[in-house]
Design a protein around this motif. Structure first.
Motif, PDB file in Angstrom:
ATOM      1  N   LEU A   1      42.799  73.088  39.925  1.00 15.75           N
ATOM      2  CA  LEU A   1      42.692  74.049  40.944  1.00 15.75           C
ATOM      3  C   LEU A   1      43.911  73.867  41.856  1.00 15.75           C
ATOM      4  O   LEU A   1      44.637  74.755  42.414  1.00 15.75           O
ATOM      5  CB  LEU A   1      41.460  73.585  41.831  1.00 15.75           C
ATOM      6  N   ILE A   2      44.448  72.459  42.163  1.00 20.53           N
ATOM      7  CA  ILE A   2      45.473  72.225  42.894  1.00 20.53           C
ATOM      8  C   ILE A   2      46.821  72.823  42.282  1.00 20.53           C
ATOM      9  O   ILE A   2      47.851  73.217  42.766  1.00 20.53           O
ATOM     10  CB  ILE A   2      45.859  70.610  43.102  1.00 20.53           C
ATOM     11  N   GLY A   3      47.135  72.614  40.708  1.00 15.80           N
ATOM     12  CA  GLY A   3      47.953  73.277  40.059  1.00 15.80           C
ATOM     13  C   GLY A   3      48.252  74.872  40.263  1.00 15.80           C
ATOM     14  O   GLY A   3      49.383  75.240  40.406  1.00 15.80           O
ATOM     15  N   CYS A   4      46.979  75.542  40.138  1.00 13.80           N
ATOM     16  CA  CYS A   4      46.945  76.927  40.338  1.00 13.80           C
ATOM     17  C   CYS A   4      47.451  77.340  41.660  1.00 13.80           C
ATOM     18  O   CYS A   4      48.082  78.028  41.869  1.00 13.80           O
ATOM     19  CB  CYS A   4      45.377  77.335  40.395  1.00 13.80           C
ATOM     20  N   PHE A   5      46.904  76.442  42.795  1.00  6.71           N
ATOM     21  CA  PHE A   5      47.350  76.663  44.151  1.00  6.71           C
ATOM     22  C   PHE A   5      48.790  76.809  44.271  1.00  6.71           C
ATOM     23  O   PHE A   5      49.344  77.457  44.674  1.00  6.71           O
ATOM     24  CB  PHE A   5      46.499  75.731  44.850  1.00  6.71           C
ATOM     25  N   HIS A   6      49.393  75.661  43.747  1.00  3.58           N
ATOM     26  CA  HIS A   6      50.792  75.189  43.854  1.00  3.58           C
ATOM     27  C   HIS A   6      51.667  76.450  43.242  1.00  3.58           C
ATOM     28  O   HIS A   6      52.558  76.890  43.623  1.00  3.58           O
ATOM     29  CB  HIS A   6      51.408  73.906  43.197  1.00  3.58           C
ATOM     30  N   TYR A   7      51.502  76.854  41.793  1.00  2.00           N
ATOM     31  CA  TYR A   7      52.168  77.618  41.160  1.00  2.00           C
ATOM     32  C   TYR A   7      51.936  79.139  41.413  1.00  2.00           C
ATOM     33  O   TYR A   7      52.952  80.063  41.550  1.00  2.00           O
ATOM     34  CB  TYR A   7      51.971  77.310  39.572  1.00  2.00           C
ATOM     35  N   LEU A   8      50.589  79.340  41.975  1.00  2.00           N
ATOM     36  CA  LEU A   8      50.595  80.857  42.428  1.00  2.00           C
ATOM     37  C   LEU A   8      51.132  80.753  43.601  1.00  2.00           C
ATOM     38  O   LEU A   8      51.971  82.001  43.956  1.00  2.00           O
ATOM     39  CB  LEU A   8      49.047  81.024  42.891  1.00  2.00           C
ATOM     40  N   LYS A   9      51.435  79.869  44.482  1.00  2.00           N
ATOM     41  CA  LYS A   9      52.063  80.123  45.763  1.00  2.00           C
ATOM     42  C   LYS A   9      53.660  79.921  45.499  1.00  2.00           C
ATOM     43  O   LYS A   9      54.569  80.969  45.937  1.00  2.00           O
ATOM     44  CB  LYS A   9      52.143  78.795  46.872  1.00  2.00           C
ATOM     45  N   VAL A  10      53.927  79.342  44.447  1.00  2.00           N
ATOM     46  CA  VAL A  10      55.420  79.356  44.008  1.00  2.00           C
ATOM     47  C   VAL A  10      55.782  80.841  43.135  1.00  2.00           C
ATOM     48  O   VAL A  10      56.857  81.481  43.713  1.00  2.00           O
ATOM     49  CB  VAL A  10      55.598  78.308  42.976  1.00  2.00           C
ATOM     50  N   LEU A  11      54.802  81.330  42.603  1.00  2.00           N
ATOM     51  CA  LEU A  11      55.210  82.554  41.933  1.00  2.00           C
ATOM     52  C   LEU A  11      55.131  83.620  42.900  1.00  2.00           C
ATOM     53  O   LEU A  11      56.029  84.746  42.747  1.00  2.00           O
ATOM     54  CB  LEU A  11      53.876  82.760  40.762  1.00  2.00           C
ATOM     55  N   CYS A  12      54.247  83.624  44.030  1.00  2.00           N
ATOM     56  CA  CYS A  12      54.058  84.765  44.866  1.00  2.00           C
ATOM     57  C   CYS A  12      55.503  84.820  45.737  1.00  2.00           C
ATOM     58  O   CYS A  12      55.926  86.061  45.762  1.00  2.00           O
ATOM     59  CB  CYS A  12      53.169  84.652  45.785  1.00  2.00           C
ATOM     60  N   ALA A  13      56.059  83.686  46.004  1.00  3.79           N
ATOM     61  CA  ALA A  13      57.419  83.554  46.561  1.00  3.79           C
ATOM     62  C   ALA A  13      58.658  84.196  46.000  1.00  3.79           C
ATOM     63  O   ALA A  13      59.251  84.764  46.399  1.00  3.79           O
ATOM     64  CB  ALA A  13      57.487  82.047  47.086  1.00  3.79           C
TER      65      ALA A  13
END
Length: 495
Positions: free
Chosen positions: A198-210
């Motif tokens: 879940l933490i990994g999803c949160f981090h990389y979703l945020k990075v990808l959206c940026a």
């Protein structure tokens, strides 16, 4: 006080209330799991000998109360999720740090829950135990080890080969070893791994959206804050979150043009769940122009494929499992899930053929193979289309084709599809509402289907009660709740 300051104070107060309410709803689900969650009974389980939990499960009033608590908790969590929606789009009134705090509050009580909505976590431990015993879960089912059923695994896994990759199977082995075979410790550690996903999803979703210029708040809301995601990934301790985190990482690195790092992340996803391999062409397309020539695509795919293969070779060598997961991938037809359209079709074909004196197993295998090939053909056509302006959307359709034409579909597979479709800037309000409705329907269906009820109770009557109560709560929530129904059923999204 300015209007902006007043709005900030109002938003902060709303988030505080949502954190408290979501945590309370999660606590209801946790308490309910003590009576209707999946409960281990082997000789190593200390809780199996604890009278406190037995009272929840043996008396009809205890089971009924837990069903009511679970239904209320699911509806309440969904309400918190929907109340968060106006704060994330069209303007981002909350930041990603605030969403992270909400997720923490909503997930914390689930650490104390028995597995809910699925008992696959016990199969993970059984496969880890099988590997620890020097046997390959890609060659035999968990029924070859004594006491596997009492440890909580579903009978479906008795003869089924593991569909997971070498990294996850090795992780299951390690967790089985350090837990000493105590199922509660094993479940807790696998739940910690799920939270890491879940933490990994949160981090990389945020990075990808940026990188892609998307609304990170809305994407995090749609993918991670969904009760279906939280309760299956954390409450059920599933490994899908780990796979999705690696997939998001692969696309994030591809958006930077770093194909070696993208191949590493993709290989990790494959080594958790091999189905992620079908996304390789679309990871490559994200690094190319929309109208790139097919020779350019081929060169990129070959580079990605070769390096990904080398990573997988390394994982196989370290684990000693090599590529045993490859043949295991093609045996899913023998464990076809009748709720999957293709699985149901193959099962009916086998029944009819057997009744006529033919080879039903052969017919089922052929049906499954034909549809699997159709799924792969659709992936191929999407990858070689003349112009691929939106590789993430193409990846979502490709994964949908493979999942929906497979002989086995687990309810939480829909989360994979939602996750990729949400990574698109043009999700319509109608599609968003449909996502909420489907998520709620699946959550309710899995809640009813995965009730763990002792055999001396009238199980069908308990399920009918759960279905009716859950349906009434969700219908009221989506169509009668004053705080939600007005904007949710409007022709346009909330302002």
């Amino acid at each position: 006080m300015t209007a902006a300051m007043q709005e900030s104070i109002t938003t902060t107060e709303t988030l505080r209330r949502l954190a408290i309410h979501g945590a309370a709803a999660s606590a209801l689900v946790t308490i309910a799991s003590w009576g209707i969650g999946w409960f281990p009974r082997n000789q190593f389980s200390p809780l199996a000998r604890t009278g406190f939990f037995i009272e929840f499960r043996t008396e009809a009033i205890g089971v009924i109360a837990c069903i009511a608590l679970m239904a209320a908790g699911l509806a309440w969590m969904t309400r918190c999720w929907l109340l968060l929606r106006p704060l994330v789009a069209p303007t981002e009134r909350v930041n990603t740090r605030q969403i992270a705090r909400l997720l923490t509050a909503w997930c914390a009580p689930l650490l104390l829950a028995f597995p809910i909505l699925s008992r696959d976590v016990y199969a993970y431990l059984a496969q880890g135990r099988l590997l620890h015993a020097g046997r390959s879960p890609y060659a035999e089912g968990v029924s070859t080890i004594p006491g596997w059923f009492d440890a909580g695994a579903d009978g479906l896994w008795a003869q089924s080969l593991s569909p997971y990759g070498p990294i996850f199977v090795s992780l299951s082995r390690f967790i089985h070893f350090i837990s000493g075979g105590i199922p509660e410790i094993g479940v807790l550690l696998l739940r910690v791994a799920a939270i890491a996903g879940l933490i990994g999803c949160f981090h990389y979703l945020k990075v990808l959206c940026a990188k892609l210029g998307y609304n990170a708040g809305w994407t995090l809301w749609a993918v991670l804050c969904s009760p279906l995601f939280l309760l299956t990934m954390v409450g059920g301790a599933h490994n899908d979150g780990l796979m999705l985190a690696a997939i998001f990482a692969a696309f994030a690195r591809a958006a930077d043009g770093r194909w070696v790092r993208a191949s590493f992340a993709l290989s990790v996803a494959v080594a958790i769940k091999p189905i992620a391999l079908i996304l390789l062409p679309f990871v490559g397309l994200l690094m190319l122009a929309a109208d790139a020539r097919r020779t350019e695509r081929l060169v990129m795919w070959v580079k990605l494929g070769v390096v990904t293969l080398l990573w997988l070779l390394m994982y196989g060598a370290v684990s000693g499992l090599w590529f045993g997961w490859l043949p295991a991938m093609f045996t899913a037809g023998s464990a076809a899930f009748p709720y999957a359209p293709v699985g149901l079709l193959g099962w009916l074909g086998a029944l009819a053929t057997n009744a006529l004196g033919g080879n039903g197993d052969l017919v089922q295998t052929v049906v499954v193979l034909v549809f699997e090939l159709c799924g792969l053909l659709l992936v191929f056509k999407l990858a070689i289309a003349e112009r691929v302006a939106r590789p993430l959307r193409a990846a979502a359709w490709a994964l949908s084709a493979v999942v929906l034409l497979a002989p086995i579909i687990q309810p939480w597979y829909i989360l994979w599809l939602f996750a990729l479709f949400a990574l698109d800037r043009d999700v319509s309000w109608r599609a968003e509402r449909l996502m909420v409705q489907i998520s709620s329907l699946i959550l309710l269906a899995v809640f009813v289907d995965q009730l763990s009820i002792e055999q001396w109770h009238v199980i069908w009557l308990m399920r009918v009660f759960a279905a009716l109560l859950g349906l009434l709560l969700f219908l009221h929530l989506l169509y009668r709740d004053r705080a939600i129904a007005g904007w949710f059923n409007a022709p346009h999204p909330p302002d």
